[in-house]
Design a protein around this motif. Structure first.
Motif, PDB file in Angstrom:
ATOM      1  N   UNK B  60       0.796  -1.227   0.000  1.00  0.00           N
ATOM      2  CA  UNK B  60       0.000   0.000   0.000  1.00  0.00           C
ATOM      3  C   UNK B  60       0.834   1.284   0.000  1.00  0.00           C
ATOM      4  N   UNK B  96      -8.501  -3.486   2.089  1.00  0.00           N
ATOM      5  CA  UNK B  96      -7.649  -2.371   2.500  1.00  0.00           C
ATOM      6  C   UNK B  96      -6.848  -1.840   1.311  1.00  0.00           C
ATOM      7  N   UNK B  99      -8.635   1.558  -1.708  1.00  0.00           N
ATOM      8  CA  UNK B  99      -8.321   2.979  -1.949  1.00  0.00           C
ATOM      9  C   UNK B  99      -7.083   3.171  -2.842  1.00  0.00           C
ATOM     10  N   UNK B 102      -8.131   2.396  -6.438  1.00  0.00           N
ATOM     11  CA  UNK B 102      -8.793   3.567  -7.043  1.00  0.00           C
ATOM     12  C   UNK B 102      -7.755   4.567  -7.557  1.00  0.00           C
TER      13      UNK B 102
ATOM     14  N   UNK C  56      -9.698  -1.273   9.922  1.00  0.00           N
ATOM     15  CA  UNK C  56      -9.152  -0.203   9.075  1.00  0.00           C
ATOM     16  C   UNK C  56      -8.174   0.667   9.858  1.00  0.00           C
ATOM     17  N   UNK C  61      -5.608   2.874   7.316  1.00  0.00           N
ATOM     18  CA  UNK C  61      -6.111   3.294   6.007  1.00  0.00           C
ATOM     19  C   UNK C  61      -7.146   4.400   6.212  1.00  0.00           C
ATOM     20  N   UNK C  63      -8.895   6.363   4.192  1.00  0.00           N
ATOM     21  CA  UNK C  63     -10.135   6.305   3.412  1.00  0.00           C
ATOM     22  C   UNK C  63     -11.105   5.275   3.982  1.00  0.00           C
ATOM     23  N   UNK C  64     -10.555   4.118   4.371  1.00  0.00           N
ATOM     24  CA  UNK C  64     -11.404   3.070   4.954  1.00  0.00           C
ATOM     25  C   UNK C  64     -11.984   3.531   6.293  1.00  0.00           C
TER      26      UNK C  64
ATOM     27  N   UNK E  92     -11.239  -7.800   4.748  1.00  0.00           N
ATOM     28  CA  UNK E  92     -10.414  -6.598   4.943  1.00  0.00           C
ATOM     29  C   UNK E  92      -8.938  -6.912   4.715  1.00  0.00           C
TER      30      UNK E  92
END
Lengths: 123, 123, 123, 123, 123, 123
Positions: B60, B96, B99, B102, C56, C61, C63-64, E92
Motif C-alpha cells: 500500500x 484495505x 483505496x 482507485x 481499518x 487506512x 479512506x477506509x 479486509x
C-alpha cells in the motif's frame, strides 16, 4: 516429499475442508475467488503464481510462500527465476524478509529433492 | 502529462538527487541495488515490473504504485494485464487495498491520456 | 457536508464505477463480496461496521476509516462507542495509529456538523 | 518555519487537545504513556528519539517521522546521524521506505532552513 | 484443555509475570492499560473482544487471535458470530489472513472440545 | 548456549551460506549492504544495533529480534537499556508486539544464562 512439506499440506487440506463445511458463505466465496484469481487470463498462470509469491514474501507469510513456491515449480518456473523473484521481494521489503527467504530456499530445496505434490489447494 | 503525475516526478527526481548528494554510502548503494534489481535477467523486465507493482500494492505505497504503473506501460504491459495484477493484489491484500486501487486506476487513466514520461528514475 | 468529505465521496464513487466497468471479473466479485460481508447475519450491521472500523484503523487506512465512521453514524453508533472502538485500535496498533486517530476524530466532527451522506458505497 | 511544517503542527495540536477533551480515559492514558516513554532513563532522550524515528520510518508513518525528525534536531542530533538512522530504516524496511525517506529529507531541509518549533507535543 | 492451548497459556503467564517483575514502568503501565481497554464501557465486553479479535486477525498475530478466541467463548460469543468476525478479517485483510484463519478455527475446535481456561491474562 | 538459540544459529548460518552460493548477485549485494549498515559511523555500533532491534520489534520478526538482542548483548547493552528499547517498540507498535516481547525477554534470559555466541552473521 519432506516431512515438513507433508505436514503443512495435511493441515492445510484438513482445515480448508473444515472451514468450507462451517457454513459461512462469505468465507466460501472468498476461497472460490482466491482460486479463480490465479487461473490463466491475460497473464499466464506462471506469471500469476510469481505475483502471488512476491506478494506473500513482502507480506511475510511463510505458509503462503510455501504454497506459491510449490505451485511455481509445478508450473515449470526455474530456480533462477525464483531467486530473481526473491530478490525483488528482498529489495522491496527489506532485511525483514531475510528469515522468510531462508525458509523459502529451504522449502525450495525440499521440493527439488522430493516428489512434487499432485494437487493445488486453497490459499 | 497530467499535473499530478508531473508534480510527483519533479519531487521524486529533486529529492533523489538531494539524497544521493547527502553522502551516506549505504543509502547510495541501496538506490543502485534497487535499480539493478529490475534489470533483465532470467525474468524479463516487464515481469519484474509487474512483481514490483504487486508488491507495492499489497504494501500500500501510492508513490511506488505510480512509479511501477508508469514503468509497466513503458514496457508495453496492457491495461488488461495491469488489471489482473491489481486483482492479485486485491485478493492477497484485501479490501484495505481498494483505496490504492482507485488511485492506481486513476493514475493509469492519466498515463493513458497523456505522454509517457521519458526517463526511469529511482524507487 | 464538509468539502473534504464531499470530495472523498465523489472520487470514490467515480472510481468505483470506473473500476467496475473495466471488465475484470475477479475485481467485480471482490467488490460484491466486500459489500455482502457487512450485511446483517449472526452479528448486526452496526457490530460489523465497528469491526470494519477497528480493522481499518490498525491497518492505518484513512479512506477506509472515513468510510466506516460514516457508516457507523448512519447505523446510530454513538460518539462514545466510536471513541471506545478507537481506544481498542490505539492499544492494539500503538502510537503509530495516532495520526489516523486525529484524522478520524476530525472526520467524525465533520460528519456530526453536517448532513449524513445518503448512500453506502464500496470499500 | 515552513508552511507545511506549521500546518502539520497546528492540526496536530488542535486535534490532540480535541481528543484529550473527548473524555475517553484509555486514550488519555495512552497519550500520557506515549510522552513518558521518550523521557530520559537508562537511555538518553536523543537515543530514544532515534528509536522512535526508525520505528516510525519502517512502519511508514509520515507524521510520526516529521515529529521525531523535529525532536531529534531539538536534541542536537546531527544530519549525518539522521542519515545513518534513515539508512537502517531503509535496509530493514526496503525500497517501500524510499518515498518516506524523500519526504523525511525534505522535512529535514525545512527544519534546517527555519526556526526550530519550541514545543514538544503528542505522538 | 488441549496440549497446544495449555502450553500457550503456561508460557504466556510465566513470561507476563517475568516482564512485570523486570521493573520497566512504561511496560507495566502498557499492560495495565491493555487490560483496562477491554472492560465494559459504552460497548459491552463481548463487542470489545470481537474488536480485539478482528484487529489481531488483520494484523496476523496467532497468539493474540488465540487469546481473543478464548475470551470470546468465555463471553458467550457463538461460533457463527466468530465465523462472521473471521469473514470481516478475511475480506479486509485478504488471502494473507487464510493461514491464520486455519489456525484460528483449529484453536476454536480445541476450545470447544475441552474445558474453557478459567483466567483472563494479559495481551 | 540454550538449545533454541543454538538451533536458530545453525539454521541461519547454513541457509545464509546456501543463499550466498545460489549465485543471485542482487541478493548477495543486499546481504553485504545489510552487514555494512550496522558498522560504526557517525553513530556507534551499539546505537545502530538498538535501532535494528526496535525496527525488528515493531515489524514483529522474531528471528530478527533474536539476532539483534544477541548483538546488543555482545556490544555491552544492559538489560535496563534493552527493556527501554522494548518499551519504545511496545508503545509505537501496540499490544500486537506483546507476544514478540515475551519471546524477546525469554531469549534475553537464555542469552544471559549461557555463553554469548562468538560470531556475528547475516540479518
Amino acid at each position: 516429499m519432506s516431512d515438513r512439506l507433508a505436514e503443512f499440506r495435511a493441515f492445510r487440506e484438513r482445515m480448508n475442508e473444515r472451514i468450507l463445511e462451517a457454513g459461512n458463505l462469505e468465507i466460501k466465496r472468498f476461497f472460490a475467488l482466491d482460486t479463480r484469481t490465479y487461473e490463466a487470463g491475460a497473464l499466464p498462470v506462471r506469471t500469476k503464481e510469481l505475483l502471488g509469491l512476491v506478494a506473500s514474501m513482502v507480506l511475510r507469510c511463510d505458509d503462503c510462500i510455501t504454497y506459491h513456491v510449490v505451485r511455481c515449480k509445478e508450473e515449470g518456473v526455474t530456480d533462477e527465476e525464483l531467486l530473481e523473484t526473491f530478490s525483488v521481494a528482498l529489495v522491496v521489503g527489506g532485511s525483514i524478509v531475510i528469515p522468510h527467504l531462508r525458509r523459502a530456499v529451504d522449502m525450495l530445496d525440499r521440493v527439488n529433492a522430493g516428489d512434487l505434490p499432485a494437487e493445488a489447494g486453497q490459499g
